[in-house]
Scaffold this active site. Structure first.
Site, mmCIF file in Angstrom:
data_model
loop_
_atom_site.group_PDB
_atom_site.id
_atom_site.type_symbol
_atom_site.label_atom_id
_atom_site.label_comp_id
_atom_site.label_asym_id
_atom_site.label_seq_id
_atom_site.Cartn_x
_atom_site.Cartn_y
_atom_site.Cartn_z
ATOM 1 N N GLY A 13 -1.923 -0.177 -5.014
ATOM 2 C CA GLY A 13 -2.243 -0.505 -3.619
ATOM 3 C C GLY A 13 -2.537 0.748 -2.799
ATOM 4 N N GLY B 22 1.679 3.070 -5.961
ATOM 5 C CA GLY B 22 0.947 2.472 -7.073
ATOM 6 C C GLY B 22 -0.521 2.180 -6.782
ATOM 7 C CE1 TYR C 66 3.622 -9.220 -12.111
ATOM 8 C CE2 TYR C 66 3.166 -8.883 -14.442
ATOM 9 C CZ TYR C 66 2.894 -8.599 -13.126
ATOM 10 O OH TYR C 66 1.910 -7.692 -12.802
ATOM 11 C CB ALA D 20 -0.937 -0.006 1.218
HETATM 12 N N1 LIG Z 1 0.818 -1.802 -13.066
HETATM 13 C C1 LIG Z 1 0.305 -2.668 -13.902
HETATM 14 O O1 LIG Z 1 0.305 -2.459 -15.128
HETATM 15 C C2 LIG Z 1 -0.322 -3.939 -13.389
HETATM 16 C C3 LIG Z 1 -1.063 -4.737 -14.286
HETATM 17 C C4 LIG Z 1 -1.618 -5.931 -13.814
HETATM 18 C C5 LIG Z 1 -1.470 -6.292 -12.488
HETATM 19 N N2 LIG Z 1 -0.737 -5.502 -11.646
HETATM 20 C C6 LIG Z 1 -0.598 -5.956 -10.253
HETATM 21 O O2 LIG Z 1 -1.014 -4.933 -9.382
HETATM 22 C C7 LIG Z 1 -0.304 -5.043 -8.141
HETATM 23 C C8 LIG Z 1 0.240 -3.688 -7.744
HETATM 24 O O3 LIG Z 1 1.233 -3.295 -8.684
HETATM 25 P P1 LIG Z 1 1.595 -1.766 -8.997
HETATM 26 O O4 LIG Z 1 1.498 -1.622 -10.475
HETATM 27 O O5 LIG Z 1 0.847 -0.839 -8.148
HETATM 28 O O6 LIG Z 1 3.161 -1.773 -8.642
HETATM 29 P P2 LIG Z 1 4.017 -0.852 -7.639
HETATM 30 O O7 LIG Z 1 3.668 0.578 -7.821
HETATM 31 O O8 LIG Z 1 5.435 -1.262 -7.872
HETATM 32 O O9 LIG Z 1 3.519 -1.327 -6.216
HETATM 33 C C9 LIG Z 1 3.897 -2.564 -5.689
HETATM 34 C C10 LIG Z 1 3.722 -2.524 -4.205
HETATM 35 O O10 LIG Z 1 4.172 -3.775 -3.664
HETATM 36 C C11 LIG Z 1 5.101 -3.503 -2.608
HETATM 37 N N3 LIG Z 1 6.077 -4.570 -2.445
HETATM 38 C C12 LIG Z 1 6.928 -5.090 -3.343
HETATM 39 N N4 LIG Z 1 7.708 -6.020 -2.777
HETATM 40 C C13 LIG Z 1 7.327 -6.100 -1.475
HETATM 41 C C14 LIG Z 1 7.754 -6.867 -0.374
HETATM 42 N N5 LIG Z 1 8.769 -7.748 -0.479
HETATM 43 N N6 LIG Z 1 7.143 -6.693 0.815
HETATM 44 C C15 LIG Z 1 6.143 -5.798 0.962
HETATM 45 N N7 LIG Z 1 5.697 -5.031 -0.042
HETATM 46 C C16 LIG Z 1 6.289 -5.185 -1.265
HETATM 47 C C17 LIG Z 1 5.794 -2.219 -3.053
HETATM 48 O O11 LIG Z 1 6.457 -1.627 -1.959
HETATM 49 P P3 LIG Z 1 7.652 -0.541 -2.140
HETATM 50 O O12 LIG Z 1 6.988 0.790 -2.280
HETATM 51 O O13 LIG Z 1 8.424 -0.695 -0.880
HETATM 52 O O14 LIG Z 1 8.416 -0.955 -3.362
HETATM 53 C C18 LIG Z 1 4.585 -1.428 -3.549
HETATM 54 O O15 LIG Z 1 3.885 -0.859 -2.479
HETATM 55 C C19 LIG Z 1 0.771 -6.111 -8.350
HETATM 56 O O16 LIG Z 1 0.357 -7.325 -7.785
HETATM 57 C C20 LIG Z 1 0.845 -6.224 -9.866
HETATM 58 O O17 LIG Z 1 1.280 -7.495 -10.287
HETATM 59 C C21 LIG Z 1 -0.178 -4.336 -12.064
#
Ligand SMILES: NC(=O)c1ccc[n+]([C@@H]2O[C@H](COP(=O)([O-])OP(=O)(O)OC[C@H]3O[C@@H](n4cnc5c(N)ncnc54)[C@H](OP(=O)(O)O)[C@@H]3O)[C@@H](O)[C@H]2O)c1
Length: 302
Positions: free
Chosen positions: A27, A25, A175, A22
């Site tokens: 979250g 992005g 992924y 959270a």
């Molecule tokens: N963006 C897209 O195009 C897209 C499309 C389909 C699905 N998704 C899915 O949507 C979800 C959110 O992705 P997003 O696009 O919002 O990416 P993001 O902005 O990179 O956010 C990812 C979040 O996960 C946290 N995280 C990563 N590794 C972690 C760990 N080891 N422990 C705790 N927290 C961790 C990150 O924390 P930090 O801030 O500390 O890095 C960040 O808060 C993911 O599951 C992704 O696969 C995204």
């Protein structure tokens, strides 16, 4: 007629809601949407600086001060256990769990537990945290679990011999495979939770320009990112699953938005979709469940 947000306000007021990943992005925007609907929000973050910044952002934007920060690196199983144990002891009840944290790794990196990082964060942490919080979700029933996946899961085969890229590793297949595992897990969990009052669904939020693509250095990717929608729009469908009365009682389903571009408005209608043929393989789901129990040392799961 009431809109989705007003319905959500009625359903989520003072409800205990946890969102992983959270700090940024999608979250962070899901956590904000829940806060705006009056929920008591528990943000799971790994970095204190980014976590506090996101918490303040949500306080400011929502005017809701019932927003709590829980620190855990979800790639470390002991930290997932500690997170769940503390939450069970302090609150013991949960109405909504959004498993959202995710990473894309450019190379094969092992976690402190010796597990490939993409698989550990994007799938195995969902499996472990959910199972450890089932008591709280049962206490909060009717309650919901929303798992984040991607339409890219369609590119994957489960390949149980190469689940963690032991034989060959590529960023995209690691992924896609982890997110196929999320879909299989969602369907298997829904079967196991039938009649419990806990529903579980998975969702692809559509392509969004967010931090998850930071491991990519390809010029073509930066071109696409400039056109992609923002995280706020990416949160629309997950929030719909969390709040809307129109999905009440639905479980074991896959939802996907095909609106990826900045200029397109995300429409939640007609988003329930078929996932890949591989994701409906019940034997594979059962085997994956057993392997996940072994990898997490979980006994007495759902
Ligand atoms: N963006 C897209 O195009 C897209 C499309 C389909 C699905 N998704 C899915 O949507 C979800 C959110 O992705 P997003 O696009 O919002 O990416 P993001 O902005 O990179 O956010 C990812 C979040 O996960 C946290 N995280 C990563 N590794 C972690 C760990 N080891 N422990 C705790 N927290 C961790 C990150 O924390 P930090 O801030 O500390 O890095 C960040 O808060 C993911 O599951 C992704 O696969 C995204």
């Amino acid at each position: 007629m009431k809109n989705d947000k007003q319905v959500g306000e009625a359903m989520l007021k003072d409800r205990y809601c946890m969102v992983t990943g959270a700090s940024s992005g999608i979250g962070r925007e899901i956590a904000l949407g829940l806060a705006q609907r009056g929920a008591k929000v528990f943000m799971v973050c790994r970095d204190p600086g980014r976590g506090h910044a996101a918490q303040e952002y949500i306080w400011r934007q929502s005017g809701n001060s019932d927003i709590h920060l829980l620190m855990a690196d979800l790639s470390v199983q002991d930290q997932v256990r500690m997170l769940a144990m503390d939450f069970m002891q302090q609150h013991g009840v949960l109405h909504l769990l959004v498993n959202n944290a995710g990473v894309i790794m450019g190379r094969r990196v092992l976690t402190a537990d010796g597990i490939e990082m993409t698989f550990a964060v994007d799938y195995l942490s969902y499996f472990l945290l959910t199972n450890l919080l089932l008591g709280a979700l049962r206490a909060g029933a009717p309650s919901k679990i929303v798992n984040m996946t991607t339409s890219l899961h369609r590119m994957a085969k489960l390949d149980l011999d190469n689940l963690q890229g032991e034989k060959s590793f590529s960023r995209d297949s690691a992924y896609a495979r982890s997110k196929l595992a999320v879909v299989l897990f969602t369907y298997e969990l829904a079967r196991r939770l039938e009649g419990s009052g806990i529903t579980v669904n998975c969702v692809c939020p559509g392509a969004c320009s967010s931090g998850i693509w930071s491991q990519s250095s390809r010029t073509i990717d930066s071109f696409f990112h400039a056109l992609m929608k923002g995280s706020e729009q990416g949160a629309v469908l997950p929030l719909h699953l969390a709040c809307s009365s129109s999905v009440q009682g639905l479980s074991g389903r896959y939802f996907e938005t095909k609106q990826h571009l900045k200029m397109s408005k995300v429409n939640v209608k007609g988003t329930e979709s078929r996932s890949s043929a591989a994701s409906y393989d019940k034997d594979a789901a059962a085997t994956l469940w057993q392997m996940s129990e072994r990898l997490t040392g979980l006994v007495g799961s759902a």
